[in-house]
Design a protein around this motif. Structure first.
Motif, PDB file in Angstrom:
ATOM      1  N   SER A 119       0.806  -1.212   0.000  1.00  0.00           N
ATOM      2  CA  SER A 119       0.000   0.000   0.000  1.00  0.00           C
ATOM      3  C   SER A 119       0.845   1.270   0.000  1.00  0.00           C
ATOM      4  O   SER A 119       0.326   2.358  -0.226  1.00  0.00           O
ATOM      5  CB  SER A 119      -0.940   0.002   1.209  1.00  0.00           C
ATOM      6  OG  SER A 119      -0.223  -0.170   2.409  1.00  0.00           O
ATOM      7  N   ALA A 120       2.161   1.148   0.274  1.00  0.00           N
ATOM      8  CA  ALA A 120       3.034   2.316   0.271  1.00  0.00           C
ATOM      9  C   ALA A 120       3.884   2.396  -0.996  1.00  0.00           C
ATOM     10  O   ALA A 120       4.656   3.336  -1.160  1.00  0.00           O
ATOM     11  CB  ALA A 120       3.944   2.293   1.499  1.00  0.00           C
ATOM     12  N   LEU A 121       3.725   1.436  -1.894  1.00  0.00           N
ATOM     13  CA  LEU A 121       4.543   1.413  -3.105  1.00  0.00           C
ATOM     14  C   LEU A 121       4.225   2.548  -4.065  1.00  0.00           C
ATOM     15  O   LEU A 121       5.013   2.837  -4.960  1.00  0.00           O
ATOM     16  CB  LEU A 121       4.377   0.071  -3.831  1.00  0.00           C
ATOM     17  CG  LEU A 121       5.202  -1.096  -3.297  1.00  0.00           C
ATOM     18  CD1 LEU A 121       4.915  -2.353  -4.103  1.00  0.00           C
ATOM     19  CD2 LEU A 121       6.684  -0.781  -3.336  1.00  0.00           C
ATOM     20  N   TRP A 122       3.083   3.190  -3.881  1.00  0.00           N
ATOM     21  CA  TRP A 122       2.741   4.287  -4.776  1.00  0.00           C
ATOM     22  C   TRP A 122       3.747   5.427  -4.668  1.00  0.00           C
ATOM     23  O   TRP A 122       3.961   6.173  -5.631  1.00  0.00           O
ATOM     24  CB  TRP A 122       1.333   4.785  -4.489  1.00  0.00           C
ATOM     25  CG  TRP A 122       1.173   5.499  -3.194  1.00  0.00           C
ATOM     26  CD1 TRP A 122       0.899   4.954  -1.973  1.00  0.00           C
ATOM     27  CD2 TRP A 122       1.277   6.912  -2.983  1.00  0.00           C
ATOM     28  NE1 TRP A 122       0.821   5.930  -1.016  1.00  0.00           N
ATOM     29  CE2 TRP A 122       1.053   7.147  -1.606  1.00  0.00           C
ATOM     30  CE3 TRP A 122       1.532   7.998  -3.822  1.00  0.00           C
ATOM     31  CZ2 TRP A 122       1.084   8.411  -1.048  1.00  0.00           C
ATOM     32  CZ3 TRP A 122       1.558   9.274  -3.264  1.00  0.00           C
ATOM     33  CH2 TRP A 122       1.336   9.466  -1.900  1.00  0.00           C
ATOM     34  N   VAL A 123       4.393   5.569  -3.493  1.00  0.00           N
ATOM     35  CA  VAL A 123       5.414   6.607  -3.335  1.00  0.00           C
ATOM     36  C   VAL A 123       6.607   6.294  -4.236  1.00  0.00           C
ATOM     37  O   VAL A 123       7.133   7.169  -4.928  1.00  0.00           O
ATOM     38  CB  VAL A 123       5.861   6.711  -1.863  1.00  0.00           C
ATOM     39  CG1 VAL A 123       6.954   7.774  -1.723  1.00  0.00           C
ATOM     40  CG2 VAL A 123       4.683   7.036  -0.968  1.00  0.00           C
ATOM     41  N   MET A 124       7.008   5.032  -4.241  1.00  0.00           N
ATOM     42  CA  MET A 124       8.115   4.602  -5.107  1.00  0.00           C
ATOM     43  C   MET A 124       7.747   4.793  -6.575  1.00  0.00           C
ATOM     44  O   MET A 124       8.560   5.282  -7.385  1.00  0.00           O
ATOM     45  CB  MET A 124       8.432   3.135  -4.821  1.00  0.00           C
ATOM     46  CG  MET A 124       9.570   2.562  -5.638  1.00  0.00           C
ATOM     47  SD  MET A 124       9.848   0.817  -5.191  1.00  0.00           S
ATOM     48  CE  MET A 124      11.285   0.467  -6.214  1.00  0.00           C
ATOM     49  N   GLU A 125       6.514   4.419  -6.941  1.00  0.00           N
ATOM     50  CA  GLU A 125       6.054   4.572  -8.316  1.00  0.00           C
ATOM     51  C   GLU A 125       6.061   6.044  -8.726  1.00  0.00           C
ATOM     52  O   GLU A 125       6.488   6.392  -9.841  1.00  0.00           O
ATOM     53  CB  GLU A 125       4.650   3.990  -8.456  1.00  0.00           C
ATOM     54  CG  GLU A 125       3.994   4.196  -9.822  1.00  0.00           C
ATOM     55  CD  GLU A 125       4.689   3.438 -10.943  1.00  0.00           C
ATOM     56  OE1 GLU A 125       4.533   3.839 -12.112  1.00  0.00           O
ATOM     57  OE2 GLU A 125       5.402   2.454 -10.644  1.00  0.00           O
ATOM     58  N   ALA A 126       5.596   6.923  -7.839  1.00  0.00           N
ATOM     59  CA  ALA A 126       5.552   8.354  -8.139  1.00  0.00           C
ATOM     60  C   ALA A 126       6.948   8.915  -8.341  1.00  0.00           C
ATOM     61  O   ALA A 126       7.183   9.740  -9.237  1.00  0.00           O
ATOM     62  CB  ALA A 126       4.838   9.097  -7.012  1.00  0.00           C
ATOM     63  N   LEU A 127       7.884   8.473  -7.527  1.00  0.00           N
ATOM     64  CA  LEU A 127       9.257   8.968  -7.640  1.00  0.00           C
ATOM     65  C   LEU A 127       9.887   8.520  -8.950  1.00  0.00           C
ATOM     66  O   LEU A 127      10.507   9.316  -9.666  1.00  0.00           O
ATOM     67  CB  LEU A 127      10.077   8.475  -6.440  1.00  0.00           C
ATOM     68  CG  LEU A 127      11.393   9.190  -6.151  1.00  0.00           C
ATOM     69  CD1 LEU A 127      11.764   9.042  -4.682  1.00  0.00           C
ATOM     70  CD2 LEU A 127      12.529   8.680  -7.020  1.00  0.00           C
TER      71      LEU A 127
END
Length: 229
Positions: A119-127
């Motif tokens: 659920s926190a992987l979206w930060v990695m994807e955004a970066l």
């Protein structure tokens, strides 16, 4: 009056035992006692059950930390990131810091590649997405993410360790003691700053350094405007 089943404190828990109640109890321990006191035995005591009963719901401490990571990640509102790719990359890098900073058991998360919340992987994807839109190849974007990750982790670990260390100290730090013995002739720069070193280094300069790192990673690359969906 003793509980009928003879188990001390069992009458205090009126709700059924579940992973949700276990996570809530673990968070109470983290908030009141700190991560060093969070153990399966301590958690079982908090829940007024035997450790064996706890293991029926949570396999081990590793699974407990996974549940805690997921609990902190789920339900977090995703902020709207800037449209400009450079600004979005910087905002995503700041989010990486903010997400990691919320975990009091940070050391164990970083030591294990298995403690990952999807659920926190979206930060990695955004970066990664912002880095590519800034002109980096996917491979270069991965390296940029790694550089930002290492910087962020270093800042958080040093900050956490320093706070814990200073909270327990009843004497001047080793650095302060050594600085006091230095000769200005041999160490003119160090001794000139020695008296202000603690104040200078206590200032939170994370954001400024992050901006410098992002600028260095991107250099003069032109952003691919309009690719963000």
């Amino acid at each position: 009056m003793k509980p009928r089943n003879g188990r001390r404190g069992s009458a205090r828990r009126s709700t059924p035992l579940s992973q949700e109640t276990i996570v809530e109890a673990a968070l109470r321990i983290l908030d009141s006692e700190g991560p060093r006191h969070l153990s399966m035995r301590r958690l079982a005591k908090e829940l007024s059950i035997t450790p064996m009963a706890l293991y029926h719901h949570v396999r081990d401490r590793h699974e407990l930390l996974l549940l805690l990571v997921a609990s902190r990640s789920q339900g977090r509102a995703r902020p709207v990131l800037p449209e400009d790719p450079r600004e979005r990359l910087l905002a995503a890098a700041q989010l990486l810091h903010d997400v990691l900073a919320q975990y009091p058991f940070l050391n164990e998360i970083l030591a294990s590649p298995d403690l990952l919340a999807v659920s926190a992987l979206w930060v990695m994807e955004a970066l990664l997405d912002a880095a590519v839109e800034c002109g980096l190849t996917p491979e270069e974007a991965a390296q940029a993410h790694q550089a930002i990750w290492h910087f962020t982790v270093g800042v958080l670990l040093i900050r956490t360790t320093s706070r814990q260390h200073h909270a327990e100290l009843t004497r001047p730090t080793q650095r302060e003691q050594v600085f006091a013995t230095l000769s200005p002739d041999d160490f003119p720069r160090v001794t000139a700053l020695a008296g202000r070193w603690s104040a200078l280094t206590a200032r939170d300069s994370h954001r400024e350094a992050l901006e410098d790192i992002v600028e260095g990673l991107l250099g003069g690359r032109a952003a691919h405007q309009g690719e963000h969906t």
